[in-house]
Design an enzyme around this catalytic site. Structure first.
Site, PDB file in Angstrom:
ATOM      1  N   ASP A   2      46.169  38.528  33.548  1.00 25.88           N
ATOM      2  CA  ASP A   2      45.684  39.655  32.760  1.00 25.88           C
ATOM      3  C   ASP A   2      45.970  39.301  31.287  1.00 25.88           C
ATOM      4  O   ASP A   2      45.216  38.563  30.665  1.00 25.88           O
ATOM      5  CB  ASP A   2      46.444  40.880  33.276  1.00 25.88           C
ATOM      6  CG  ASP A   2      46.020  42.199  32.686  1.00 25.88           C
ATOM      7  OD1 ASP A   2      45.334  42.204  31.665  1.00 25.88           O
ATOM      8  OD2 ASP A   2      46.394  43.253  33.229  1.00 25.88           O
ATOM      9  N   PHE A  29      41.688  48.208  36.597  1.00 28.63           N
ATOM     10  CA  PHE A  29      42.861  47.931  37.422  1.00 28.63           C
ATOM     11  C   PHE A  29      42.399  47.763  38.858  1.00 28.63           C
ATOM     12  O   PHE A  29      41.630  48.577  39.355  1.00 28.63           O
ATOM     13  CB  PHE A  29      43.898  49.045  37.302  1.00 28.63           C
ATOM     14  CG  PHE A  29      45.256  48.594  37.753  1.00 28.63           C
ATOM     15  CD1 PHE A  29      46.101  47.911  36.891  1.00 28.63           C
ATOM     16  CD2 PHE A  29      45.685  48.833  39.049  1.00 28.63           C
ATOM     17  CE1 PHE A  29      47.346  47.463  37.311  1.00 28.63           C
ATOM     18  CE2 PHE A  29      46.936  48.400  39.485  1.00 28.63           C
ATOM     19  CZ  PHE A  29      47.767  47.719  38.610  1.00 28.63           C
ATOM     20  N   ASP A  46      49.015  45.505  44.189  1.00 27.04           N
ATOM     21  CA  ASP A  46      49.464  46.864  44.494  1.00 27.04           C
ATOM     22  C   ASP A  46      49.352  47.786  43.284  1.00 27.04           C
ATOM     23  O   ASP A  46      49.268  47.345  42.140  1.00 27.04           O
ATOM     24  CB  ASP A  46      50.938  46.849  44.917  1.00 27.04           C
ATOM     25  CG  ASP A  46      51.859  46.648  43.718  1.00 27.04           C
ATOM     26  OD1 ASP A  46      51.656  45.678  42.970  1.00 27.04           O
ATOM     27  OD2 ASP A  46      52.772  47.481  43.525  1.00 27.04           O
ATOM     28  N   ARG A 103      48.620  46.918  48.993  1.00 28.68           N
ATOM     29  CA  ARG A 103      48.637  45.458  49.156  1.00 28.68           C
ATOM     30  C   ARG A 103      47.951  45.040  50.450  1.00 28.68           C
ATOM     31  O   ARG A 103      47.488  43.924  50.608  1.00 28.68           O
ATOM     32  CB  ARG A 103      50.073  44.931  49.247  1.00 28.68           C
ATOM     33  CG  ARG A 103      50.859  44.989  47.967  1.00 28.68           C
ATOM     34  CD  ARG A 103      52.139  44.160  48.116  1.00 28.68           C
ATOM     35  NE  ARG A 103      53.167  44.565  47.185  1.00 28.68           N
ATOM     36  CZ  ARG A 103      53.241  44.175  45.916  1.00 28.68           C
ATOM     37  NH1 ARG A 103      52.306  43.378  45.421  1.00 28.68           N
ATOM     38  NH2 ARG A 103      54.212  44.579  45.138  1.00 28.68           N
TER      39      ARG A 103
HETATM   40  P1  XMP Z   1      49.922  39.531  32.835  1.00 29.41           P
HETATM   41  O1  XMP Z   1      49.492  40.658  31.920  1.00 29.41           O
HETATM   42  O2  XMP Z   1      51.334  39.103  32.567  1.00 29.41           O
HETATM   43  O3  XMP Z   1      49.896  40.216  34.236  1.00 29.41           O
HETATM   44  O4  XMP Z   1      48.926  38.394  32.861  1.00 29.41           O
HETATM   45  C1  XMP Z   1      50.059  39.528  35.372  1.00 29.41           C
HETATM   46  C2  XMP Z   1      50.673  40.412  36.427  1.00 29.41           C
HETATM   47  O5  XMP Z   1      50.341  41.801  36.221  1.00 29.41           O
HETATM   48  C3  XMP Z   1      49.915  42.388  37.401  1.00 29.41           C
HETATM   49  N1  XMP Z   1      48.540  42.902  37.200  1.00 29.41           N
HETATM   50  C4  XMP Z   1      47.885  43.637  38.067  1.00 29.41           C
HETATM   51  N2  XMP Z   1      48.247  44.092  39.276  1.00 29.41           N
HETATM   52  N3  XMP Z   1      46.140  45.120  39.505  1.00 29.41           N
HETATM   53  C5  XMP Z   1      47.366  44.831  39.981  1.00 29.41           C
HETATM   54  O6  XMP Z   1      47.684  45.238  41.097  1.00 29.41           O
HETATM   55  C6  XMP Z   1      45.692  44.700  38.301  1.00 29.41           C
HETATM   56  O7  XMP Z   1      44.554  44.986  37.905  1.00 29.41           O
HETATM   57  C7  XMP Z   1      46.625  43.923  37.539  1.00 29.41           C
HETATM   58  N4  XMP Z   1      46.531  43.325  36.332  1.00 29.41           N
HETATM   59  C8  XMP Z   1      47.733  42.707  36.159  1.00 29.41           C
HETATM   60  C9  XMP Z   1      50.040  41.344  38.466  1.00 29.41           C
HETATM   61  O8  XMP Z   1      51.253  41.531  39.138  1.00 29.41           O
HETATM   62  C10 XMP Z   1      50.094  40.036  37.748  1.00 29.41           C
HETATM   63  O9  XMP Z   1      50.935  39.099  38.390  1.00 29.41           O
END
Ligand code: XMP
Length: 175
Positions: free
Chosen positions: A100, A149, A156, A162
């Site tokens: 993300d 999201f 999750d 999950r």
């Molecule tokens: P970053 O922002 O560090 O995020 O790249 C990575 C972690 O954030 C979680 N993440 C999500 N989890 N739906 C989710 O269930 C989403 O849309 C989402 N976007 C980010 C995820 O744990 C990932 O490892």
């Protein structure tokens, strides 16, 4: 909030996971590979990928948290459960469910690189490029997702969903 539109069905995911595994196997060129999977979101992806990768694969785990149960990243990544990890000289594939902002993968990559691996690559099931804050190369990516999201297939919301076999948008999270 609950799961809404399905973005990727179980069949689509299964086909894409098999394709990713074929690419990973080809690039590993018979050398042993160490997959470092980021807990907890990547566990379903890891299990399915492993079924296609053969026996020359070691699995290691690391825990990363930054979400604190909501849908917005805090930007601060806490890594844990990797005290015994030694990746010196290994060909490492960092595996996560989704990239993300990029903070999580960047933090894990930095930790891995400090251990003196032979090579480091990254693999994610989902990429949300519109929200990237930290530039990074993703070597293997299953699907791109828009800025919504998502839950299911290991991902999750507050510990739920999950278990879904598909990836769905979380209804109400981005409205
Ligand atoms: P970053 O922002 O560090 O995020 O790249 C990575 C972690 O954030 C979680 N993440 C999500 N989890 N739906 C989710 O269930 C989403 O849309 C989402 N976007 C980010 C995820 O744990 C990932 O490892």
């Amino acid at each position: 909030m609950k799961p809404g539109d399905v973005l990727f069905t179980a069949d689509q995911i299964a086909r894409r996971v098999a394709e990713l595994a074929a690419e990973i196997r080809r690039d590993a060129a018979e050398r042993p590979l160490t997959i470092l999977a980021i807990l907890h979101g990547s566990v379903v992806f890891l299990a399915d990928l492993l079924k296609h990768l053969g026996s020359a694969v070691h699995v290691e785990l690391i825990e990363a948290s930054s979400y604190r149960g909501g849908t917005a990243s805090s930007g601060q990544v806490i890594l844990s459960r990797y005290g015994q990890l030694d990746l010196a000289g290994r060909d490492v594939l960092i595996l996560d469910d989704i990239v993300d902002t990029g903070h999580t993968l960047a933090a894990v990559r930095k930790t891995v690189e400090a251990m003196g691996p032979r090579s480091v690559r990254t693999c994610v099931l989902l990429d949300k490029p519109s929200r990237r804050k930290v530039a990074m190369d993703i070597d293997y990516c299953g699907f791109e997702v828009p800025d919504v999201f998502v839950v299911g297939y290991g991902l999750d919301y507050a510990g739920r969903y999950r278990d879904l076999p598909h990836v769905a948008r979380l209804e109400g999270a981005d409205d």
